[in-house]
Design a protein around this motif. Sequence first.
Motif, PDB file in Angstrom:
ATOM      1  N   TRP A   1      -2.846   3.390  -6.777  1.00 20.15           N
ATOM      2  CA  TRP A   1      -4.060   2.684  -6.339  1.00 20.15           C
ATOM      3  C   TRP A   1      -4.352   1.513  -7.255  1.00 20.15           C
ATOM      4  O   TRP A   1      -4.874   0.501  -6.820  1.00 20.15           O
TER       5      TRP A   1
ATOM      6  N   ASP B   1      -1.678  -1.198  -6.201  1.00 15.22           N
ATOM      7  CA  ASP B   1      -2.062  -1.811  -4.921  1.00 15.22           C
ATOM      8  C   ASP B   1      -3.337  -2.632  -5.059  1.00 15.22           C
ATOM      9  O   ASP B   1      -3.465  -3.710  -4.470  1.00 15.22           O
TER      10      ASP B   1
ATOM     11  N   SER C   1       0.854  -1.181   0.000  1.00 12.22           N
ATOM     12  CA  SER C   1       0.000   0.000   0.000  1.00 12.22           C
ATOM     13  C   SER C   1       0.891   1.232   0.000  1.00 12.22           C
ATOM     14  O   SER C   1       1.581   1.494   0.986  1.00 12.22           O
TER      15      SER C   1
ATOM     16  N   THR D   1      -7.624  -0.078   0.081  1.00 13.66           N
ATOM     17  CA  THR D   1      -8.413  -1.139  -0.540  1.00 13.66           C
ATOM     18  C   THR D   1      -9.543  -1.541   0.394  1.00 13.66           C
ATOM     19  O   THR D   1      -9.409  -1.519   1.619  1.00 13.66           O
TER      20      THR D   1
END
Length: 199
Positions: free
Chosen positions: A116, A119, A38, A45
Motif C-alpha cells: 500500500w 502503490d 495496484s 487509493t
Amino acid sequence: MQFADVVDRRRMVRRYRPDPVDPAVIAQVVETARRGPSAGFAQATSFVVVTDRSVRDRVARVCDEPAYVARGLQPWVSVAPVHVVPCVRPDDYRRRYAEPDKARSRGPEGWAVPFWWVDGGAAVMLLLLAAVDHGLDAGLLDVADRDGLRDLLEIPPDVEPLGLVTIGHAAATQPRSSAGRRSRRPLADQLHWQRWHRA
C-alpha cells in the motif's frame, strides 16, 4: 507535452497565484493518479480534494503553516487553490489477498514492504506529473497533525492519508530551499549494472 518534458518540468512548488483551477481539470489529474499500479489490483487509493477557502485555511493549520510563516517564509498551504490528500486503505489489500484467486499468493502478511505504501507513492508521483501535464504546478508536504487532518476531512480511521499535495499555478518567484541549492547526483552514483559496485 512529451513525458520527458513533464518529468523535467516537475518541481516542488511552494508559492502559488490565487487563481482558481477548473474542477474538471482536477478531476482529470486525479483520474490519471488513480491509474497507478495496484498490488492484486486492490485499487485501494483514494483522494480527498479540497478547494473551499475556509477548509484550506484549516488544512494549513493542521499542516503547521503558522510555524512555517514564523520562520520568515510566506504562506504556502493556505494560498494553494487546490489541496489533494492521497490516501490508502491497507485492509483493502488484506481483503483482496483473502479472495480465492489470490490463495496461492504471498499476501500482505508476508510482504517485506507493504505494497500500500508502494502503490500510494506511485499514486502521489502520478498526481504530481499529471498536474504538470495539465499546465499546473504542485508541491508535496507531510501533515504535522495527521489526526487533525483525519478529523477535519472525515477520513475513516482505517484509511491512511499519505500527505498533502498542493496544486495551482506557480507564482512568479519561488522560495529557495536547501534542495534548490543542490545539483542532482551523477547518474553513475545511482545506476548500478548487474550488481551494486562499491564506491
